[in-house]
Design a protein around this motif. Structure first.
Motif, PDB file in Angstrom:
ATOM      1  N   LEU A   1     -28.154  45.994  -9.773  1.00 49.59           N
ATOM      2  CA  LEU A   1     -28.856  45.461 -10.933  1.00 49.59           C
ATOM      3  C   LEU A   1     -28.933  43.940 -10.868  1.00 49.59           C
ATOM      4  N   GLU A   2     -27.853  43.298 -10.451  1.00 49.53           N
ATOM      5  CA  GLU A   2     -27.870  41.839 -10.313  1.00 49.53           C
ATOM      6  C   GLU A   2     -28.911  41.401  -9.284  1.00 49.53           C
ATOM      7  N   ALA A   3     -28.959  42.094  -8.165  1.00 48.32           N
ATOM      8  CA  ALA A   3     -29.936  41.754  -7.122  1.00 48.32           C
ATOM      9  C   ALA A   3     -31.357  41.964  -7.629  1.00 48.32           C
ATOM     10  N   PHE A   4     -31.560  43.009  -8.412  1.00 53.23           N
ATOM     11  CA  PHE A   4     -32.895  43.291  -8.939  1.00 53.23           C
ATOM     12  C   PHE A   4     -33.339  42.200  -9.902  1.00 53.23           C
ATOM     13  N   VAL A   5     -32.450  41.764 -10.788  1.00 47.02           N
ATOM     14  CA  VAL A   5     -32.805  40.726 -11.758  1.00 47.02           C
ATOM     15  C   VAL A   5     -33.172  39.429 -11.045  1.00 47.02           C
ATOM     16  N   GLU A   6     -32.412  39.059 -10.035  1.00 46.31           N
ATOM     17  CA  GLU A   6     -32.696  37.818  -9.318  1.00 46.31           C
ATOM     18  C   GLU A   6     -33.987  37.895  -8.514  1.00 46.31           C
TER      19      GLU A   6
ATOM     20  N   ASP B   1     -36.585  39.785  -9.418  1.00 50.55           N
ATOM     21  CA  ASP B   1     -37.682  40.151 -10.311  1.00 50.55           C
ATOM     22  C   ASP B   1     -38.400  38.900 -10.814  1.00 50.55           C
ATOM     23  N   LEU B   2     -39.442  39.110 -11.618  1.00 54.40           N
ATOM     24  CA  LEU B   2     -40.114  37.997 -12.280  1.00 54.40           C
ATOM     25  C   LEU B   2     -39.101  37.257 -13.149  1.00 54.40           C
ATOM     26  N   PRO B   3     -39.144  35.958 -13.182  1.00 58.36           N
ATOM     27  CA  PRO B   3     -38.131  35.172 -13.895  1.00 58.36           C
ATOM     28  C   PRO B   3     -38.411  35.057 -15.399  1.00 58.36           C
ATOM     29  N   PHE B   4     -38.316  36.167 -16.112  1.00 59.08           N
ATOM     30  CA  PHE B   4     -38.534  36.145 -17.548  1.00 59.08           C
ATOM     31  C   PHE B   4     -37.227  36.489 -18.272  1.00 59.08           C
ATOM     32  N   ARG B   5     -37.001  35.841 -19.384  1.00 57.39           N
ATOM     33  CA  ARG B   5     -35.816  36.062 -20.220  1.00 57.39           C
ATOM     34  C   ARG B   5     -34.536  36.148 -19.382  1.00 57.39           C
ATOM     35  N   LEU B   6     -34.394  35.240 -18.446  1.00 53.52           N
ATOM     36  CA  LEU B   6     -33.252  35.284 -17.535  1.00 53.52           C
ATOM     37  C   LEU B   6     -31.926  35.067 -18.263  1.00 53.52           C
ATOM     38  N   ASP B   7     -31.946  34.221 -19.312  1.00 52.54           N
ATOM     39  CA  ASP B   7     -30.693  33.979 -20.035  1.00 52.54           C
ATOM     40  C   ASP B   7     -30.166  35.273 -20.651  1.00 52.54           C
ATOM     41  N   ASP B   8     -31.055  36.030 -21.284  1.00 48.19           N
ATOM     42  CA  ASP B   8     -30.639  37.289 -21.910  1.00 48.19           C
ATOM     43  C   ASP B   8     -30.185  38.296 -20.862  1.00 48.19           C
ATOM     44  N   ARG B   9     -30.903  38.405 -19.786  1.00 50.91           N
ATOM     45  CA  ARG B   9     -30.595  39.407 -18.764  1.00 50.91           C
ATOM     46  C   ARG B   9     -29.303  39.077 -18.034  1.00 50.91           C
ATOM     47  N   ARG B  10     -29.085  37.800 -17.754  1.00 47.15           N
ATOM     48  CA  ARG B  10     -27.841  37.411 -17.084  1.00 47.15           C
ATOM     49  C   ARG B  10     -26.644  37.539 -18.027  1.00 47.15           C
ATOM     50  N   ALA B  11     -26.856  37.253 -19.306  1.00 50.91           N
ATOM     51  CA  ALA B  11     -25.770  37.418 -20.281  1.00 50.91           C
ATOM     52  C   ALA B  11     -25.360  38.885 -20.375  1.00 50.91           C
ATOM     53  N   ARG B  12     -26.342  39.775 -20.304  1.00 52.31           N
ATOM     54  CA  ARG B  12     -26.032  41.207 -20.321  1.00 52.31           C
ATOM     55  C   ARG B  12     -25.184  41.598 -19.112  1.00 52.31           C
ATOM     56  N   LEU B  13     -25.525  41.068 -17.973  1.00 49.22           N
ATOM     57  CA  LEU B  13     -24.748  41.353 -16.762  1.00 49.22           C
ATOM     58  C   LEU B  13     -23.329  40.780 -16.850  1.00 49.22           C
ATOM     59  N   GLU B  14     -23.185  39.612 -17.458  1.00 51.26           N
ATOM     60  CA  GLU B  14     -21.853  39.026 -17.625  1.00 51.26           C
ATOM     61  C   GLU B  14     -20.994  39.886 -18.562  1.00 51.26           C
ATOM     62  N   THR B  15     -21.621  40.418 -19.609  1.00 49.49           N
ATOM     63  CA  THR B  15     -20.882  41.310 -20.520  1.00 49.49           C
ATOM     64  C   THR B  15     -20.378  42.539 -19.779  1.00 49.49           C
ATOM     65  N   ILE B  16     -21.232  43.096 -18.937  1.00 49.78           N
ATOM     66  CA  ILE B  16     -20.831  44.278 -18.163  1.00 49.78           C
ATOM     67  C   ILE B  16     -19.685  43.929 -17.218  1.00 49.78           C
TER      68      ILE B  16
ATOM     69  N   GLU C   1     -27.280  51.293 -20.368  1.00 55.26           N
ATOM     70  CA  GLU C   1     -28.123  50.577 -21.325  1.00 55.26           C
ATOM     71  C   GLU C   1     -28.824  49.399 -20.659  1.00 55.26           C
ATOM     72  N   ALA C   2     -28.139  48.727 -19.743  1.00 58.19           N
ATOM     73  CA  ALA C   2     -28.765  47.603 -19.025  1.00 58.19           C
ATOM     74  C   ALA C   2     -29.931  48.096 -18.174  1.00 58.19           C
ATOM     75  N   TYR C   3     -29.746  49.220 -17.497  1.00 55.63           N
ATOM     76  CA  TYR C   3     -30.836  49.784 -16.697  1.00 55.63           C
ATOM     77  C   TYR C   3     -32.007  50.192 -17.590  1.00 55.63           C
TER      78      TYR C   3
ATOM     79  N   TYR D   1     -38.735  46.664 -19.865  1.00 56.42           N
ATOM     80  CA  TYR D   1     -39.521  45.473 -19.542  1.00 56.42           C
ATOM     81  C   TYR D   1     -40.762  45.832 -18.728  1.00 56.42           C
ATOM     82  N   GLY D   2     -40.668  46.855 -17.909  1.00 54.30           N
ATOM     83  CA  GLY D   2     -41.770  47.227 -17.038  1.00 54.30           C
ATOM     84  C   GLY D   2     -42.976  47.778 -17.768  1.00 54.30           C
ATOM     85  N   ARG D   3     -42.806  48.207 -19.011  1.00 54.31           N
ATOM     86  CA  ARG D   3     -43.959  48.711 -19.759  1.00 54.31           C
ATOM     87  C   ARG D   3     -44.129  47.969 -21.085  1.00 54.31           C
ATOM     88  N   THR D   4     -43.782  46.691 -21.079  1.00 57.53           N
ATOM     89  CA  THR D   4     -43.831  45.875 -22.290  1.00 57.53           C
ATOM     90  C   THR D   4     -44.831  44.741 -22.137  1.00 57.53           C
TER      91      THR D   4
END
Length: 258
Positions: free
Chosen positions: A121-126, A128-143, A163-165, A171-174
């Motif tokens: 998941l971390e590799a996918f976020v990095e 992926d398109l760089p949108f809402r990176l703060d929220d997505r990285r914070a979610r990964l830190e919580t995990i 839930e993270a997945y 995001y892919g259909r938003t």
């Protein structure tokens, strides 16, 4: 209770009839016999009453015995049913005990799988398109914090990852838009970000001076042609709910998956 004419009563009755015709002397001799017969009659009556009383008591005892017998049978049936319940509970307890004995083994096999999911998941976020990176990285830190904590149950760690997945899948259909302040050249510019699923990520300043899209191949923001600015502005307004939905045109590059 029906009264019957006993032999003693018959004798007395006959004697009384005969005594009516006997002289006084004979009657005087007959009196003791009559008294004896009368006493015998009273004794017989008392005996009969006692027999009747004993018969009533016997009937009551029989009824009580039948009631107790029915209760005994019901208690035996209940006891047999409870034995089945207890046996079922013993089997369930044995099964749970066996499962508890294998918890450590299951956990040891599950944790590496969860860590692999987080790494992917971390590799996918990095990538992926760089949108809402703060929220997505914070979610990964919580995990990751939950994974490092011994107080968090394994099922809770699994739930956070799933839930993270799911969030990434949404995001892919938003179609989404939000304001950001970005650096373009040497300037700090306020722009409206526009995300069209994972098809396109663009940004444009409200005055249309700056309009860019994210290029997957170069992983850089590149300027878009002026002819797309009107379409981008319309797409942003639709995402903001400021105009009615319609066909959206957005600049996009071919997506390739290696």
């Amino acid at each position: 209770m029906k009264r019957v004419l006993t032999p003693a009563r018959s004798v007395i009755a006959a004697t009384l009839v005969a005594g009516l015709t006997l002289p006084a002397v004979a009657q005087g001799q007959l009196r003791p016999a009559l008294n004896t017969g009368e006493q015998a009659t009273r004794n017989a009556e008392r005996t009969q009453e006692r027999i009747n009383q004993l018969d009533d008591e016997r009937s009551d005892m029989v009824g009580e015995f039948r009631t107790l017998l029915q209760r005994k049978q019901a208690a035996e049936l209940y006891a047999r049913q409870q034995e089945k319940v207890v046996e079922s509970q013993r089997r369930e307890l044995a099964s749970l005990t066996d499962q508890l004995g294998r918890v450590d083994e299951i956990t040891a096999q599950t944790v590496p799988m969860l860590l692999d999911l987080i790494t992917d998941l971390e590799a996918f976020v990095e990538a992926d398109l760089p949108f809402r990176l703060d929220d997505r990285r914070a979610r990964l830190e919580t995990i990751q914090t939950a994974m490092d904590s011994a107080d968090v149950p394994i099922v809770e760690k699994y739930r956070l990852i799933i839930e993270a997945y799911q969030a990434e899948m949404e995001y892919g259909r938003t179609v989404d838009t939000w304001p950001e302040t970005v650096t373009i050249g040497d300037n700090e510019v306020k722009v409206d970000m526009f995300l069209y699923g994972r098809v396109a990520l663009v940004r444009m300043s409200p005055d249309r001076r700056y309009a860019q899209r994210y290029d997957r191949a170069t992983r850089e923001w590149v300027d878009v042609e002026s002819k797309f600015k009107a379409d981008i502005e319309k797409a942003i307004k639709i995402a903001q709910g400021r105009t009615t939905p319609g066909v959206i045109y957005a600049p996009a590059a071919k997506l390739s998956v290696e």
